[in-house]
Design an enzyme around this catalytic site. Structure first.
Site, PDB file in Angstrom:
ATOM      1  N   TYR A 140      -3.907  -4.235 -10.853  1.00 63.86           N
ATOM      2  CA  TYR A 140      -4.808  -3.114 -10.560  1.00 63.86           C
ATOM      3  C   TYR A 140      -4.025  -1.816 -10.449  1.00 63.86           C
ATOM      4  O   TYR A 140      -2.788  -1.824 -10.386  1.00 63.86           O
ATOM      5  CB  TYR A 140      -5.589  -3.373  -9.266  1.00 63.86           C
TER       6      TYR A 140
ATOM      7  N   LEU B 212       7.006  -2.269  -4.774  1.00 63.39           N
ATOM      8  CA  LEU B 212       6.237  -1.645  -5.844  1.00 63.39           C
ATOM      9  C   LEU B 212       6.812  -0.239  -6.057  1.00 63.39           C
ATOM     10  O   LEU B 212       6.987   0.505  -5.091  1.00 63.39           O
ATOM     11  CB  LEU B 212       4.757  -1.543  -5.452  1.00 63.39           C
TER      12      LEU B 212
ATOM     13  N   LYS C  57       2.044  -4.901  -9.824  1.00 62.48           N
ATOM     14  CA  LYS C  57       0.917  -4.480  -8.982  1.00 62.48           C
ATOM     15  C   LYS C  57      -0.227  -5.477  -9.130  1.00 62.48           C
ATOM     16  O   LYS C  57      -1.272  -5.197  -9.721  1.00 62.48           O
ATOM     17  CB  LYS C  57       0.475  -3.049  -9.324  1.00 62.48           C
TER      18      LYS C  57
ATOM     19  N   GLU D 218       8.876  -2.039   2.202  1.00 61.11           N
ATOM     20  CA  GLU D 218       7.852  -1.006   1.998  1.00 61.11           C
ATOM     21  C   GLU D 218       6.680  -1.314   2.912  1.00 61.11           C
ATOM     22  O   GLU D 218       6.651  -2.354   3.585  1.00 61.11           O
ATOM     23  CB  GLU D 218       7.392  -0.988   0.537  1.00 61.11           C
TER      24      GLU D 218
END
Ligand code: PDD
Length: 300
Positions: A33, A206, A148, A181
């Site tokens: 996505y 990511l 992702k 992250e």
């Protein structure tokens, strides 16, 4: 006109939009996505988002369901139909509908494409003035966080833990005690000597599109930066901290777990980066680099 969604070639009412129960996205989270912010009717960093989408698809051997030109047209048409001036576009591509079987089906299965939009003035929020709290949690995800994928359960668990601790985000921490992250954002600190630090774009994170824009802006502004891991302890004693994503831009972090960062107010470098980034989003600042070749190099 009621809000519409795009589902496999059709614009349909959002409330009744559906995919088949044997879609591999539904059964295996087998899909990818993108979330693209819309400000003043413009999609921010549209091309880098499409670069990353194509990369995620490639890594999972899912065919690009339509040409990039057509994809762009669909994105524009949905934004137009829903009259989105400020908000976001969500785009999801799964491997498609096929009888449940773990192994990838053959090439005759067509990927499913879903797009939705949401209205919302994400750029106007008290969090940019007040700053937010983040908590730290173990990173329990897999080893390809660079893709992702819609497989986001660890991220959902982490964000729920954050919400229950009255925090905005959870920063995930690897086995070495270094921050990877956030559950839906990239983590940054500013050291005592004013260096901006964020984790390098390996398989552990990511590679955020906002992250890439902020690094580019830092370069343009002559702000010293380093892409290297940093520990939770280093973050807690940093001069500043912030977290970045398409919807949180550069959100100042003023508390990590129960430690106040510096004087508990958003840092000056964070605010400068936020302002520069917002100017860029509003079309008031042209990138001084970032052509096709440069983007491809950064996207890896
Ligand atoms: N999340 N890291 C993770 C795990 C993310 O899910 C995101 C984005 C980012 C930041 O990427 P970008 O700057 O390209 O938004 C980093 C989106 C916004 C989401 O899942 O809603």
């Amino acid at each position: 006109m009621a809000r519409q969604a795009y589902v496999n070639g059709r614009y349909v009412p959002h409330g009744s939009a559906a995919v088949h129960i044997e879609d591999r996205g539904y059964q295996f989270a087998d899909g990818v996505y993108e979330v693209v912010t819309i400000i003043g009717g413009r999609m921010i960093d549209e091309e880098p988002h499409l670069d990353r989408l194509e990369r995620s698809l490639r890594e999972l051997e899912i065919a690009m369901p339509m040409s990039r030109t057509v994809l762009r047209m669909v994105m524009r048409e949905l934004v137009r139909r829903n009259r989105v001036e400020d908000g976001l576009l969500y785009m999801q591509i799964t491997r498609g509908v096929s009888p449940r079987d773990h192994k990838y089906p053959g090439p005759s299965v067509t990927p499913s494409v879903v797009m939705t939009t949401r209205q919302g003035d994400y750029a106007n929020s008290a969090k940019f003035e007040d700053g937010v709290k983040v908590i730290t949690i173990p990173d329990i995800r897999w080893q390809r966080c660079d893709i992702k994928t819609i497989s986001l359960l660890p991220n959902c668990i982490g964000k729920t833990m954050a919400a229950r601790a009255d925090a905005y985000e959870a920063w995930q921490v690897d086995a070495d005690g270094n921050v990877t992250e956030g559950t839906s954002s990239n983590a940054w600190i500013v050291t005592k000597d004013g260096t901006l630090v964020t984790r390098p774009a390996t398989h552990a994170i990511l590679n955020g599109i906002t992250r890439l824009s902020i690094l580019r802006i830092a370069g343009e502004e002559g702000i010293q930066f380093e892409e290297r891991p940093f520990s939770v302890e280093e973050a807690k004693s940093a001069r500043e901290a912030f977290t970045s994503s398409a919807t949180s831009f550069a959100t100042p972090v003023v508390t990590i777990d129960d430690r106040t960062i510096a004087n508990g107010k958003p840092g000056s470098l964070t605010l400068r980066i936020f302002e520069c980034y917002m100017d860029y989003c509003r079309g008031l600042r042209e990138p001084k680099s970032g052509g096709q070749k440069e983007r491809a190099r950064r996207a890896g």
